[in-house]
Scaffold this active site. Structure first.
Site, mmCIF file in Angstrom:
data_model
loop_
_atom_site.group_PDB
_atom_site.id
_atom_site.type_symbol
_atom_site.label_atom_id
_atom_site.label_comp_id
_atom_site.label_asym_id
_atom_site.label_seq_id
_atom_site.Cartn_x
_atom_site.Cartn_y
_atom_site.Cartn_z
ATOM 1 C CD GLU A 1 2.110 14.939 -14.600
ATOM 2 O OE1 GLU A 1 2.428 13.780 -14.285
ATOM 3 O OE2 GLU A 1 2.930 15.855 -14.746
ATOM 4 C CE LYS B 1 -0.747 7.907 -6.751
ATOM 5 N NZ LYS B 1 -0.579 6.500 -6.992
ATOM 6 C CG ASP C 1 -3.655 1.470 -9.801
ATOM 7 O OD1 ASP C 1 -2.592 1.472 -9.140
ATOM 8 O OD2 ASP C 1 -4.710 0.951 -9.397
ATOM 9 C CE1 TYR D 1 6.501 9.285 -12.545
ATOM 10 C CE2 TYR D 1 4.684 8.031 -13.475
ATOM 11 C CZ TYR D 1 5.715 8.146 -12.564
ATOM 12 O OH TYR D 1 5.961 7.149 -11.679
ATOM 13 C CE LYS E 1 -3.326 6.425 -3.712
ATOM 14 N NZ LYS E 1 -3.315 5.469 -2.795
ATOM 15 C CB CYS F 1 -31.965 -28.780 -7.063
ATOM 16 S SG CYS F 1 -32.923 -27.271 -6.828
ATOM 17 C CB CYS G 1 -36.630 -29.495 -5.702
ATOM 18 S SG CYS G 1 -35.621 -29.858 -7.156
ATOM 19 C CB CYS H 1 -32.649 -27.591 -10.915
ATOM 20 S SG CYS H 1 -34.065 -28.492 -10.262
ATOM 21 C CB CYS I 1 -37.453 -27.237 -9.046
ATOM 22 S SG CYS I 1 -36.394 -26.301 -7.940
HETATM 23 S S1 IVH Z 1 5.288 11.696 -10.026
HETATM 24 C C1 IVH Z 1 8.407 12.480 -6.906
HETATM 25 N N1 IVH Z 1 3.290 11.375 -11.687
HETATM 26 O O1 IVH Z 1 2.368 7.177 -8.072
HETATM 27 C C2 IVH Z 1 7.179 12.230 -7.681
HETATM 28 N N2 IVH Z 1 3.768 9.615 -10.160
HETATM 29 O O2 IVH Z 1 2.192 7.156 -5.128
HETATM 30 C C3 IVH Z 1 7.243 10.958 -8.360
HETATM 31 N N3 IVH Z 1 2.312 7.661 -10.410
HETATM 32 O O3 IVH Z 1 5.665 6.251 -7.379
HETATM 33 C C4 IVH Z 1 6.020 10.518 -8.974
HETATM 34 N N4 IVH Z 1 1.109 8.434 -12.075
HETATM 35 O O4 IVH Z 1 4.484 5.174 -9.419
HETATM 36 C C5 IVH Z 1 3.995 10.841 -10.690
HETATM 37 N N5 IVH Z 1 1.567 11.220 -13.247
HETATM 38 C C6 IVH Z 1 2.294 10.679 -12.255
HETATM 39 C C7 IVH Z 1 2.012 9.387 -11.745
HETATM 40 C C8 IVH Z 1 2.776 8.903 -10.692
HETATM 41 C C9 IVH Z 1 1.323 7.405 -11.255
HETATM 42 C C10 IVH Z 1 2.758 6.730 -9.340
HETATM 43 C C11 IVH Z 1 4.247 6.551 -9.278
HETATM 44 C C12 IVH Z 1 4.625 6.973 -7.890
HETATM 45 C C13 IVH Z 1 3.345 6.754 -7.153
HETATM 46 C C14 IVH Z 1 3.278 7.543 -5.883
#
Ligand code: IVH
Length: 705
Positions: A122, A124, A126, A236, A334, A428, A431, A446, A451
């Protein structure tokens, strides 16, 4: 507390002291990030602190203490909201920062699972984790993660988020009495840009990134404010479910089977589930997914900072279990950071060829987004004020998919005294003539035409790739020659001899010879390029080409009257009047006379059309344009044909002779880095059509004066 304490080895000799110091730092930064939504360090720097502590604890097991931040989740909830106890703990995730670390995790897991184990990959997201509680299919409560055990009650705020269902869809089957759904609240990039536009209009401080604005927007005392912030959500995971789901003819078997069946069920119940999930078998598939999204992360309209890999089968998840803070069955891969913090040494102002004064940040150089950044534009006076960056501040520098680095904003360290707000200079820097900002305009100028700053830029523009293309005559050399009184206007270039450079630093025999040859070569440039090089106001590449193609000879232009010029397609009255005024100036006329005497062509030959389209402006006549990545609305062949129709060529490789590299989605990394190395201008794929129409390059930033 210093942002760089992860590398600070003052306590390095004493592991006990070092561990204590790291714990204090992490606890402090946890509070700044989770409770105050006002981090003092970037995520990557925070990760480095945690990693340093974890390594230390692994090396010295006697140092581990039960309440170490390495075994805790997030930060204690603030007192701003009522506490909510999570019946099922909300965990964090362990991180992998490289494919090797991902492999090490897979090896550990592999000892307990069959070789063909399926992993759910999945994105991640932000944003921030949220827990949503439903009773008999109705939304009743929302809570932040807090420290994993107790979160904050943000029900009223979450109620304003349209993407979160308030009633579940019975089509998903019988709904449980209690259902807790977890996921990520985030701010789409467009909403973030929009929010910052509104902040700027109101003269309010800008938000640094979508995650921070999502957290700040959700944790508002007044839900009315949250309602204006266009937050969104991806589900999720499920937390508490009553009665408990079970397979084998029981209730809600999907929620008892696997992560993938759970997500599918959540989708049917009405939750937004990210479409980019992918079920793969074995680690190779995982690595492919990670590599793909590391490359394509900017194709999305929300920010991701990695990939979450989960063992799909829930029975296997249970077998693998969890540590006190994170499950063993999942890992977060990451991506390398695109934001770093560094010190803003000072703010300087550069003067462009039109006299425009542009503030820019002089930074402690920092490696971010694949290259070292030492300078970053700050655009104009208002931007400096809105970002509230001050000399001496620790600032976030961001270099994302696009290649121009920017200063996002300051990291505010509590208790640290800041210098006073920076003031735009009144004179400036080159100059000392007064700088003027006209009412209602954002730019400052300017006003002194003599200049030397403008002069350097004007001459550098004449020599630039889009004009006379004199290789080896960049801004720095022009500056040196102007400073030494050897260069006052562009016509002086053609009087240079090897003796001109005697005693000047950086002009060895060979490079002098090359430069003189390049200057000599430029005598052959067609009229259109000379016109571009003269830098006549309003006369860009399109106008210059139109004028040159219509008149063919400078003398025709010089003897024409204004209305005749104005009638030329692509010229018009504004350009015509500007051209007349420019050539009417005796100073300019004498430069033209000297250029003519120096042997410049001042004529426009007929264009040899390869795939050129005679009905189109030949904005790229004879130039090489390399296209890399996917462009919206064009196949690769179509993009190359479009370049050819404008008189250009599309070779497959980037060289010093390349006029520009057009960068679409998922570009070839080597082409982009080659272009950066050689200083070949980069055109954003989204501006491809504009580039075809005008042939103009994005404005190059000039360095410090
Ligand atoms: S699963 C026990 N799935 O990442 C597992 N987390 O660094 C719980 N996050 O606290 C999280 N996308 O806020 C999961 N597809 C995803 C996610 C995800 C973002 C965040 C979430 C978590 C943090 C961990």
């Amino acid at each position: 507390m210093s942002a760089t304490s992860a590398e600070d080895d003052s306590a390095a000799g004493d592991p006990v002291a070092r561990a204590g110091e790291l714990r204090a730092l992490i606890v402090h930064h946890n509070e700044r990030y989770h409770t105050l939504d006002d981090p003092e360090i970037t995520d990557a720097e925070y990760d480095a602190l945690v990693r340093a502590l974890r390594d230390l604890e692994a090396e010295h097991p006697d140092l581990a203490v039960p309440d170490s931040p390495t075994s805790q989740v997030g930060a204690a909830p603030s007192t701003l909201f009522a506490p909510v106890v999570h019946h099922v703990r909300m965990m964090s995730l362990d991180n992998a920062f490289s494919p090797e670390e991902l492999q090490a995790w897979a090896d550990r897991v592999g000892k307990q699972v069959p070789p063909d184990t399926a992993f759910e990959c999945e994105l991640k997201i932000d944003g921030l984790a949220i827990s949503l509680l439903y009773r008999d299919g109705r939304f009743v409560q929302a809570a932040t993660r807090g420290d994993g055990t107790t979160g904050e009650d943000v029900t009223a705020n979450i109620a304003t988020v349209g993407a979160i269902p308030k009633e579940l869809d019975p089509a998903a089957g019988p709904l449980p009495e209690v259902l807790e759904v977890r996921g990520e609240v985030y701010m789409p990039i467009a909403a973030f840009d929009d929010l910052n536009r509104r902040q700027a209009e109101a003269g309010d401080r800008l938000f640094v990134n979508p995650r921070n604005s999502a957290a700040g927007s959700l944790r508002q005392k007044d839900p009315g404010v949250t309602a204006t912030r266009a937050l969104s959500f991806w589900a999720y995971q499920v937390g508490e479910v009553r009665p408990e789901p079970s397979v084998a003819g029981g209730q809600l078997p999907d929620l008892a089977t696997s992560q993938s069946t759970t997500l599918a069920w959540l989708g049917r119940a009405g939750f937004p589930v990210n479409p980019e999930v992918h079920l793969v078998e074995g680690l190779n598939g995982v690595l492919e997914f990670c590599a793909r999204w590391e490359e394509h992360r900017h194709d999305l309209d929300y920010e991701i900072d990695g990939v979450v890999v989960k063992v799909d089968d829930l029975d296997l998840q249970r077998e693998l279990g969890s540590t006190s803070r994170a499950p063993r069955w999942a890992i977060a891969y990451k991506f390398p950071p695109e934001e770093r913090s560094t010190t803003l040494r000072h703010i300087a102002v550069s003067i462009g060829r039109t006299g425009k004064a542009t503030p820019f940040a002089v930074l402690e150089p920092v490696f971010v987004g694949g290259s070292t950044v030492g300078l970053a534009t700050l655009h104009n006076e208002d931007q400096v004020r809105l970002k509230d960056v001050r000399p001496g501040d620790t600032v976030i520098v961001r270099k994302a998919g696009d290649v121009i680095p920017e200063v996002v904003g300051p990291l505010r360290v509590k208790g640290r005294r800041r210098k006073p707000a920076w003031k735009f200079p009144t004179t400036c820097p080159v100059c000392a003539a007064p700088l003027v900002r006209l009412e209602g305009e954002s730019d400052t100028f300017c006003t002194n035409l003599d200049c030397p700053g403008q002069r350097v830029q004007r001459i550098a523009h004449f020599a630039s790739r889009s004009a006379m293309d004199i290789e080896g005559l960049g801004e720095q050399r022009v500056q040196l020659l102007v400073d030494n009184g050897l260069l006052v206007d562009v016509a002086d270039l053609y009087g240079f001899t090897p003796e001109t450079f005697a005693g000047l630093e950086g002009f060895a025999e060979l490079s002098t010879a090359n430069l003189l040859a390049a200057i000599d070569d430029s005598r052959q440039r067609p009229l259109s390029r000379v016109l571009i090089g003269l830098g006549i106001r309003h006369l860009g590449q399109v106008g210059s080409t139109a004028l040159a193609r219509a008149c063919r000879d400078l003398d025709v232009i010089l003897t024409a009257d204004e209305s005749t010029l104005a009638e030329i397609d692509g010229v018009g009255p504004v350009i015509a009047s500007s051209v007349m005024a420019w050539f009417d100036s005796p100073v300019n006329r004498s430069v033209v006379d000297r250029l003519r005497a120096a042997g410049l062509q001042f004529t426009e030959p007929g264009v040899d059309t390869g795939g050129a389209d005679p009905d189109l402006e030949q904005t790229l006549g004879g130039r090489s344009v390399v296209v890399t990545g996917t462009l919206d609305g064009y196949t690769r062949d179509e993009a190359e044909a479009a370049v050819a129709a404008r008189g250009g060529k599309s070779p497959g490789t980037v060289s010093k002779k390349t006029y520009a590299v057009v960068v679409g989605r998922a570009p070839g990394a080597s082409k982009v880095s080659k272009a950066e190395q050689l200083g070949v201008p980069i055109v954003d794929g989204a501006s491809f059509e504009e580039f075809l129409a005008t042939g103009e390059l994005p404005e190059e930033r000039s360095s410090a004066n």
